[in-house]
Design a protein around this motif. Sequence first.
Motif, PDB file in Angstrom:
ATOM      1  N   ALA A 217      29.457  36.237  -2.918  1.00 56.02           N
ATOM      2  CA  ALA A 217      29.989  36.671  -1.634  1.00 56.02           C
ATOM      3  C   ALA A 217      31.292  37.412  -1.852  1.00 56.02           C
ATOM      4  CB  ALA A 217      30.215  35.468  -0.717  1.00 56.02           C
ATOM      5  N   VAL A 218      31.537  38.384  -0.978  1.00 57.09           N
ATOM      6  CA  VAL A 218      32.810  39.099  -1.014  1.00 57.09           C
ATOM      7  C   VAL A 218      33.935  38.136  -0.648  1.00 57.09           C
ATOM      8  CG1 VAL A 218      34.178  40.892   0.134  1.00 57.09           C
ATOM      9  CG2 VAL A 218      31.796  41.346  -0.502  1.00 57.09           C
ATOM     10  N   TYR A 219      35.038  38.210  -1.379  1.00 60.04           N
ATOM     11  CA  TYR A 219      36.193  37.361  -1.094  1.00 60.04           C
ATOM     12  C   TYR A 219      37.330  38.222  -0.563  1.00 60.04           C
ATOM     13  CZ  TYR A 219      40.244  34.351  -1.731  1.00 60.04           C
ATOM     14  OH  TYR A 219      41.393  33.639  -1.510  1.00 60.04           O
ATOM     15  N   ARG A 220      37.950  37.772   0.524  1.00 56.60           N
ATOM     16  CA  ARG A 220      39.118  38.439   1.101  1.00 56.60           C
ATOM     17  C   ARG A 220      40.329  37.523   0.978  1.00 56.60           C
ATOM     18  NH1 ARG A 220      38.495  42.874   4.343  1.00 56.60           N
ATOM     19  NH2 ARG A 220      36.355  43.546   4.750  1.00 56.60           N
ATOM     20  N   ALA A 221      41.468  38.102   0.699  1.00 57.19           N
ATOM     21  CA  ALA A 221      42.694  37.327   0.544  1.00 57.19           C
ATOM     22  C   ALA A 221      43.077  36.663   1.855  1.00 57.19           C
ATOM     23  CB  ALA A 221      43.827  38.230   0.070  1.00 57.19           C
TER      24      ALA A 221
END
Length: 270
Positions: A217-221
């Motif tokens: 999955a894409v990870y966002r800060a």
Amino acid sequence: MRSRVHRHLGKVVAGTAVAVAGTAVMIGITLPGTAGADDTRTGAGRSVPQEAGADGAGRAVAPGVVEQAPAEGEKGTGRDPLTDDETERVAKIALSRQLFRSSEGVDGERGPQLLGVDLAEPEADEVGDPAAPRRADVTFYDYRDDTLVTRTVELGTGKVVDTATQRGVQPPLSLAEKAEAAALLIADPLGADLKADYKDATGRPLTSPDQLRLSGAVYRAAPGAQPAALDRCGEHRCVRLFPKVKNGPWVDARSIVIDLSARKVARLDH
């Protein structure tokens, strides 16, 4: 930019739903002539044998037949899904020489990373028109400057009719991106636990992403929820992997994030 009812950001390549937990759903298929073939209840609740291949009235039942899928044509019509030929053709058309030369893929090589090809939604005044032109949205990610590039190709003319670029937009990951993330993790000191778990499960060393089944999955800060090394995730393309040993268990790697843009691996703060 033309007005659309809706624009897809890219096909979830090869089925991009993320499996995090091992919840398995078993689907039972009953062919004609098998359900209740050897046991029929009477009104008194007793069982009497029934001849295989017969229904409840004793009539012969034809065996189940699996039909072949219809042959796929070179071109679709209307709102038909894109055929394989159409998908391959528009992907080549969308990748112009200029875009190829000025961009970079996930592996650092020249050319953008192909994320997906989708049938484009019709324009507002084309909804319900069976003669509306078929168009495809081809989505690329340029790792040179972290830009999402969507090029729309009209299938009838073979021309690119629209190009859109966006930053900070992170569609689902492609298979190539998940494999590259796994390769970076395996080569990094933070991949030691993954390699140890793999060896415990198989008795063999883990040396390649090909040895794993990969979801991700894409990870966002999130402010305060990660080390400074991951502060640009969201602007950068970052990944949390959910690896699984082939024919074996899942490996918990949720605390690790791979920044594909910076080609760095970091552990989330607890």
